[in-house]
Motif scaffolding. Structure first.
Motif, PDB file in Angstrom:
ATOM      1  N   MET A  57       1.003  -1.236   0.056  1.00  0.00           N
ATOM      2  CA  MET A  57       0.202   0.235  -0.251  1.00  0.00           C
ATOM      3  C   MET A  57       0.279   1.179   0.062  1.00  0.00           C
ATOM      4  SD  MET A  57      -3.002   0.926   2.567  1.00  0.00           S
ATOM      5  CE  MET A  57      -3.935  -0.509   2.272  1.00  0.00           C
ATOM      6  N   THR A  58       0.829   1.911  -0.571  1.00  0.00           N
ATOM      7  CA  THR A  58       1.325   3.236  -0.633  1.00  0.00           C
ATOM      8  C   THR A  58       1.109   4.091   0.083  1.00  0.00           C
ATOM      9  OG1 THR A  58       0.843   3.384  -3.319  1.00  0.00           O
ATOM     10  CG2 THR A  58       1.645   5.803  -2.051  1.00  0.00           C
ATOM     11  N   ILE A  59       2.341   4.862   0.829  1.00  0.00           N
ATOM     12  CA  ILE A  59       2.771   5.617   1.963  1.00  0.00           C
ATOM     13  C   ILE A  59       2.432   6.448   2.294  1.00  0.00           C
ATOM     14  CG2 ILE A  59       4.094   6.698   3.706  1.00  0.00           C
ATOM     15  CD1 ILE A  59       3.227   3.499   3.460  1.00  0.00           C
ATOM     16  N   GLU A  60       0.983   7.239   1.886  1.00  0.00           N
ATOM     17  CA  GLU A  60       0.548   8.709   2.092  1.00  0.00           C
ATOM     18  C   GLU A  60       1.560   9.877   2.697  1.00  0.00           C
ATOM     19  OE1 GLU A  60      -3.355   9.273   1.541  1.00  0.00           O
ATOM     20  OE2 GLU A  60      -3.692   8.046   0.585  1.00  0.00           O
ATOM     21  N   ALA A  61       2.202   9.651   3.976  1.00  0.00           N
ATOM     22  CA  ALA A  61       2.893   9.941   4.880  1.00  0.00           C
ATOM     23  C   ALA A  61       3.787   9.201   6.139  1.00  0.00           C
ATOM     24  CB  ALA A  61       1.247  10.996   6.203  1.00  0.00           C
ATOM     25  N   VAL A  62       4.527  10.109   6.304  1.00  0.00           N
ATOM     26  CA  VAL A  62       5.507   9.876   6.978  1.00  0.00           C
ATOM     27  C   VAL A  62       5.203  10.292   8.858  1.00  0.00           C
ATOM     28  CG1 VAL A  62       7.438   9.512   7.688  1.00  0.00           C
ATOM     29  CG2 VAL A  62       7.293   9.080   5.747  1.00  0.00           C
ATOM     30  N   VAL A  63       5.092   9.035   9.892  1.00  0.00           N
ATOM     31  CA  VAL A  63       5.122  10.076  11.583  1.00  0.00           C
ATOM     32  C   VAL A  63       5.773   9.676  12.244  1.00  0.00           C
ATOM     33  CG1 VAL A  63       3.549   9.873  12.962  1.00  0.00           C
ATOM     34  CG2 VAL A  63       2.499   9.440  11.045  1.00  0.00           C
ATOM     35  N   PHE A  64       7.065  10.335  12.504  1.00  0.00           N
ATOM     36  CA  PHE A  64       8.015  10.985  13.361  1.00  0.00           C
ATOM     37  C   PHE A  64       7.546  10.761  15.348  1.00  0.00           C
ATOM     38  CE2 PHE A  64       9.604  11.283   9.427  1.00  0.00           C
ATOM     39  CZ  PHE A  64      11.176  11.218   9.561  1.00  0.00           C
ATOM     40  N   ASP A  65       7.962   9.838  16.058  1.00  0.00           N
ATOM     41  CA  ASP A  65       8.375   9.902  17.566  1.00  0.00           C
ATOM     42  C   ASP A  65       9.260  11.157  16.912  1.00  0.00           C
ATOM     43  OD1 ASP A  65       8.201  10.350  20.076  1.00  0.00           O
ATOM     44  OD2 ASP A  65       9.372   8.528  20.030  1.00  0.00           O
TER      45      ASP A  65
ATOM     46  N   ARG B 192      -4.031  -0.717  15.269  1.00  0.00           N
ATOM     47  CA  ARG B 192      -4.915   0.042  13.552  1.00  0.00           C
ATOM     48  C   ARG B 192      -4.701   0.010  12.445  1.00  0.00           C
ATOM     49  NH1 ARG B 192      -8.364   3.212  17.375  1.00  0.00           N
ATOM     50  NH2 ARG B 192      -8.252   4.514  15.144  1.00  0.00           N
ATOM     51  N   GLY B 193      -3.375  -0.506  11.959  1.00  0.00           N
ATOM     52  CA  GLY B 193      -3.268  -1.342  10.688  1.00  0.00           C
ATOM     53  C   GLY B 193      -2.433  -0.188   9.936  1.00  0.00           C
ATOM     54  N   TRP B 194      -1.176   0.780  11.118  1.00  0.00           N
ATOM     55  CA  TRP B 194      -0.737   1.659  10.650  1.00  0.00           C
ATOM     56  C   TRP B 194       0.809   1.103  10.069  1.00  0.00           C
ATOM     57  CZ3 TRP B 194       0.507   6.973  13.027  1.00  0.00           C
ATOM     58  CH2 TRP B 194      -1.031   7.698  13.724  1.00  0.00           C
ATOM     59  N   GLN B 195       1.693   1.068   9.129  1.00  0.00           N
ATOM     60  CA  GLN B 195       2.834   1.027   9.248  1.00  0.00           C
ATOM     61  C   GLN B 195       4.185   0.709   9.540  1.00  0.00           C
ATOM     62  OE1 GLN B 195       3.857  -0.343   4.790  1.00  0.00           O
ATOM     63  NE2 GLN B 195       2.072   0.654   4.133  1.00  0.00           N
ATOM     64  N   VAL B 196       4.496   0.478  10.298  1.00  0.00           N
ATOM     65  CA  VAL B 196       5.661   0.879  11.476  1.00  0.00           C
ATOM     66  C   VAL B 196       6.801   0.168  11.422  1.00  0.00           C
ATOM     67  CG1 VAL B 196       3.189   0.544  12.903  1.00  0.00           C
ATOM     68  CG2 VAL B 196       5.421  -1.269  12.677  1.00  0.00           C
TER      69      VAL B 196
ATOM     70  N   HIS C 115      10.163   1.321   1.287  1.00  0.00           N
ATOM     71  CA  HIS C 115       8.494   2.061   1.083  1.00  0.00           C
ATOM     72  C   HIS C 115       9.009   2.758  -0.414  1.00  0.00           C
ATOM     73  CE1 HIS C 115       7.828   0.489   5.241  1.00  0.00           C
ATOM     74  NE2 HIS C 115       6.960   0.854   4.459  1.00  0.00           N
ATOM     75  N   GLY C 116      10.115   3.116  -0.899  1.00  0.00           N
ATOM     76  CA  GLY C 116       9.659   3.763  -2.026  1.00  0.00           C
ATOM     77  C   GLY C 116       9.863   5.604  -1.400  1.00  0.00           C
ATOM     78  N   LEU C 117       9.935   6.148  -0.380  1.00  0.00           N
ATOM     79  CA  LEU C 117       9.911   7.151  -0.106  1.00  0.00           C
ATOM     80  C   LEU C 117      11.527   8.018  -0.025  1.00  0.00           C
ATOM     81  CD1 LEU C 117       7.888   6.558   3.114  1.00  0.00           C
ATOM     82  CD2 LEU C 117       7.625   7.309   0.760  1.00  0.00           C
ATOM     83  N   LEU C 118      12.192   7.073  -0.204  1.00  0.00           N
ATOM     84  CA  LEU C 118      13.535   8.084  -0.668  1.00  0.00           C
ATOM     85  C   LEU C 118      14.462   7.079  -1.807  1.00  0.00           C
ATOM     86  CD1 LEU C 118      14.841   9.466   3.138  1.00  0.00           C
ATOM     87  CD2 LEU C 118      14.082  10.990   0.766  1.00  0.00           C
ATOM     88  N   PRO C 119      14.584   7.603  -2.209  1.00  0.00           N
ATOM     89  CA  PRO C 119      15.918   6.407  -3.042  1.00  0.00           C
ATOM     90  C   PRO C 119      17.159   6.561  -3.214  1.00  0.00           C
ATOM     91  CG  PRO C 119      15.407   8.881  -4.445  1.00  0.00           C
ATOM     92  CD  PRO C 119      14.568   8.622  -3.295  1.00  0.00           C
TER      93      PRO C 119
END
Length: 206
Positions: free
Chosen positions: A1-9, A177-181, A197-201
């Motif tokens: 599934m395509t990631i739409e947002a990255v969440v940082f602690d 909750r179904g988040w990718q982690v 995840h294809g977010l950074l080459p």
């Protein structure tokens, strides 16, 4: 599934958070252990993270333990030294994501007052597209409510969020909750996850 947002602690992901290390320097390890055994400083910090007043919580606790009054006040008066230094490579990954147009959110247990101090010391904390800070929300991780509110307020479906945190309980709550982690154990592993995840080459990774 395509990631739409990255969440940082934030703590121990972007900024080191090691209060015991600071008090070891201040008191020596033996006296620090005595302080932390007698006074539940982390419980007090949890109340701050839930939105209670930073100064009042620390100074009220200090008055309850007059034998440790001055030492406890350090938690407030020298707080930025407890929350330092920044972790440069993770900050670089945050900025690389932004440079590629990937939405980045913060989801962190942080007090209102402590976050104000951190923002002054660490300008990169203003780089997030959205910030979900527990003190302002009145709820802390790993309570399901804080994750649900991020989903609702951001409009991003759980499966399209990629979240990193250094605590297994926080990661487990997001995964439920179904988040990718990704359990954060260092910036190198997080970098590999973002590439996978294809977010950074490879060439853009910090």
């Amino acid at each position: 599934m395509t990631i739409e947002a990255v969440v940082f602690d934030i703590g121990n992901v972007l900024i080191e958070w090691q209060p015991e290390r600071y008090f070891d320097r201040l008191l020596g390890e033996e006296r620090r252990k005595a302080l932390f055994a007698e006074v539940d400083l982390h419980e007090m910090n949890e109340r701050v993270d839930q939105g209670q007043d930073f100064h009042d919580e620390v100074y009220t606790l200090a008055e309850q333990y007059p034998q440790w009054r001055d030492e406890i006040r350090h938690w407030h008066d020298h707080w930025i030294e407890l929350a330092s230094p920044e972790i440069p490579k993770t900050v670089a990954l945050l900025r690389a994501l932004r440079g590629r147009g990937v939405p980045v959110f913060a989801l962190s247990n942080f007090g209102i007052g402590t976050f104000e101090v951190a923002e002054e010391a660490y300008p990169f904390l203003k780089d997030f597209d959205r910030r979900f800070i527990s003190g302002h929300m009145g709820v802390t991780k790993p309570d399901a409510e804080i994750y649900a509110r991020l989903e609702t307020e951001s409009g991003v479906a759980p499966g399209r969020l990629l979240f990193t945190d250094d605590r297994e309980d926080n990661i487990a709550a997001a995964a439920a909750r179904g988040w990718q982690v990704h359990l954060f154990e260092g910036p190198e592993g997080w970098e590999r996850s973002l590439i996978a995840h294809g977010l950074l080459p490879e060439r853009d990774a910090a």
